[in-house]
Design an enzyme around this catalytic site. Structure first.
Site, PDB file in Angstrom:
ATOM      1  N   ASP A  84      -5.266  14.399  -0.918  1.00 53.89           N
ATOM      2  CA  ASP A  84      -6.626  14.925  -0.873  1.00 53.89           C
ATOM      3  C   ASP A  84      -6.734  15.889   0.303  1.00 53.89           C
ATOM      4  O   ASP A  84      -5.729  16.241   0.909  1.00 53.89           O
ATOM      5  CB  ASP A  84      -7.656  13.783  -0.763  1.00 53.89           C
ATOM      6  CG  ASP A  84      -7.378  12.847   0.408  1.00 53.89           C
ATOM      7  OD1 ASP A  84      -6.868  13.325   1.453  1.00 53.89           O
ATOM      8  OD2 ASP A  84      -7.665  11.645   0.319  1.00 53.89           O
ATOM      9  N   HIS A 130      -6.693  13.173   4.263  1.00 54.86           N
ATOM     10  CA  HIS A 130      -5.690  12.272   4.839  1.00 54.86           C
ATOM     11  C   HIS A 130      -4.328  12.958   4.946  1.00 54.86           C
ATOM     12  O   HIS A 130      -3.831  13.518   3.974  1.00 54.86           O
ATOM     13  CB  HIS A 130      -5.576  11.006   3.989  1.00 54.86           C
ATOM     14  CG  HIS A 130      -6.853  10.237   3.917  1.00 54.86           C
ATOM     15  ND1 HIS A 130      -7.675  10.261   2.818  1.00 54.86           N
ATOM     16  CD2 HIS A 130      -7.463   9.450   4.839  1.00 54.86           C
ATOM     17  CE1 HIS A 130      -8.740   9.506   3.036  1.00 54.86           C
ATOM     18  NE2 HIS A 130      -8.643   9.016   4.264  1.00 54.86           N
ATOM     19  N   ASN A 145     -17.087   9.368   7.594  1.00 56.04           N
ATOM     20  CA  ASN A 145     -17.765   8.417   6.713  1.00 56.04           C
ATOM     21  C   ASN A 145     -19.233   8.213   7.082  1.00 56.04           C
ATOM     22  O   ASN A 145     -19.881   7.308   6.551  1.00 56.04           O
ATOM     23  CB  ASN A 145     -17.042   7.061   6.755  1.00 56.04           C
ATOM     24  CG  ASN A 145     -15.608   7.167   6.301  1.00 56.04           C
ATOM     25  OD1 ASN A 145     -15.317   7.684   5.234  1.00 56.04           O
ATOM     26  ND2 ASN A 145     -14.691   6.687   7.131  1.00 56.04           N
ATOM     27  N   SER A 190      -9.942   6.286   9.014  1.00 58.09           N
ATOM     28  CA  SER A 190      -8.604   6.400   8.438  1.00 58.09           C
ATOM     29  C   SER A 190      -7.825   7.599   8.953  1.00 58.09           C
ATOM     30  O   SER A 190      -6.590   7.586   8.929  1.00 58.09           O
ATOM     31  CB  SER A 190      -8.701   6.483   6.910  1.00 58.09           C
ATOM     32  OG  SER A 190      -9.483   7.593   6.514  1.00 58.09           O
ATOM     33  N   GLY A 204     -12.122   3.815   6.493  1.00 54.72           N
ATOM     34  CA  GLY A 204     -13.392   3.645   5.803  1.00 54.72           C
ATOM     35  C   GLY A 204     -14.580   3.360   6.687  1.00 54.72           C
ATOM     36  O   GLY A 204     -15.697   3.215   6.179  1.00 54.72           O
TER      37      GLY A 204
END
Length: 253
Positions: free
Chosen positions: A209, A212, A91, A26, A59
């Site tokens: 967050d 991102h 991830n 992402s 993701g």
């Protein structure tokens, strides 16, 4: 007849044109992590003079991108003369139970681990290097140029310095060294850009967050990749960096 010949020549040029493909998560993908965020791959095209196809998927990890067939799709898409930029790590960390994304811990191709998934089944997983190298080898065999990029840093600061480094940065660097391909330490170049801008400004890049980025932040991250690419000095993608790319801020590390 002349019109038909011209159309065929134009089609041949389109088919033969060099393309840059992006594979990542992402932090690279269109739409980023949602909520008004975006990935840096969306902003890379403005700094190059050849097309960019962003195949990053939010993701994903090196493992899940591989096991879902996305790397196979990328291998099928590339042709001789194309470029592929690969950046994973956010991830790929340990999870218990297994989440279908974690890699076996360790720096090297042959490392494996047995983990337990949510159904209580034990499965064998491989290292970050295993998934990446199994993807890049067929790309290289087709004549594509592969660039391994280290994972972007999170917006976590110690004093006046954003945190950089980590094992997935080390893994990416090791792949670049072992496979004799171009390595861009995107992590370090984003860190440099953030340190120069300062925490107050950088905080505005993260609306939801610490991972991102907003579109403005994603553009800074894209610029940092271009700076790292230019400073690598050996990549055959460098001649395709346009004047805007040549003018991105900051220097070589």
């Amino acid at each position: 007849m002349l019109f038909a010949l011209s159309a065929l020549l134009q089609l041949a040029c389109l088919v033969s044109a060099q393309t840059v493909y992006l594979a990542g998560d992402s932090t690279m993908a269109k739409g980023g992590g949602g909520g008004g965020t975006d990935g840096w791959g969306v902003y890379l095209p403005q700094y190059l003079n050849i097309p960019v196809v962003n195949m990053a998927v939010g993701g994903t990890s090196a493992r899940s991108y591989s096991e879902s067939g996305l790397f196979n799709n990328l291998v099928n898409a590339v042709k001789a003369g194309d470029f592929v930029i690969i950046e994973f790590g956010h991830n790929d960390a340990h999870a218990n139970p297994d989440n279908g994304k974690q890699d076996a811990v360790g720096d090297g191709y042959d490392i494996t681990a047995v983990v337990t998934n949510a159904a209580g089944q034990q499965i064998l997983i491989h290292s970050f290097a295993y998934y990446i190298e199994n993807a890049i080898n067929p790309m290289k065999a087709k004549g594509a140029t592969v660039i391994i990029s280290s994972v972007t840093p999170d917006n976590i600061w110690t004093g006046n310095t954003v945190g950089v480094g980590g094992r997935f940065v080390d893994y990416a660097q090791s792949i670049g060294r072992n496979e004799s391909i171009i390595y861009v330490d995107h992590n370090a170049y984003v860190g440099q850009a953030y340190d120069n801008l300062g925490q107050t400004t950088v905080n505005t890049f993260y609306p939801n967050d610490h991972l991102h980025t907003s579109p403005a932040g994603a553009n800074v991250v894209a610029q940092a990749f271009v700076r790292g690419l230019l400073c690598s000095k050996t990549s055959n993608l460098i001649p395709h960096v346009n004047s805007a790319g040549q003018a991105v801020p900051n220097g070589c590390l």
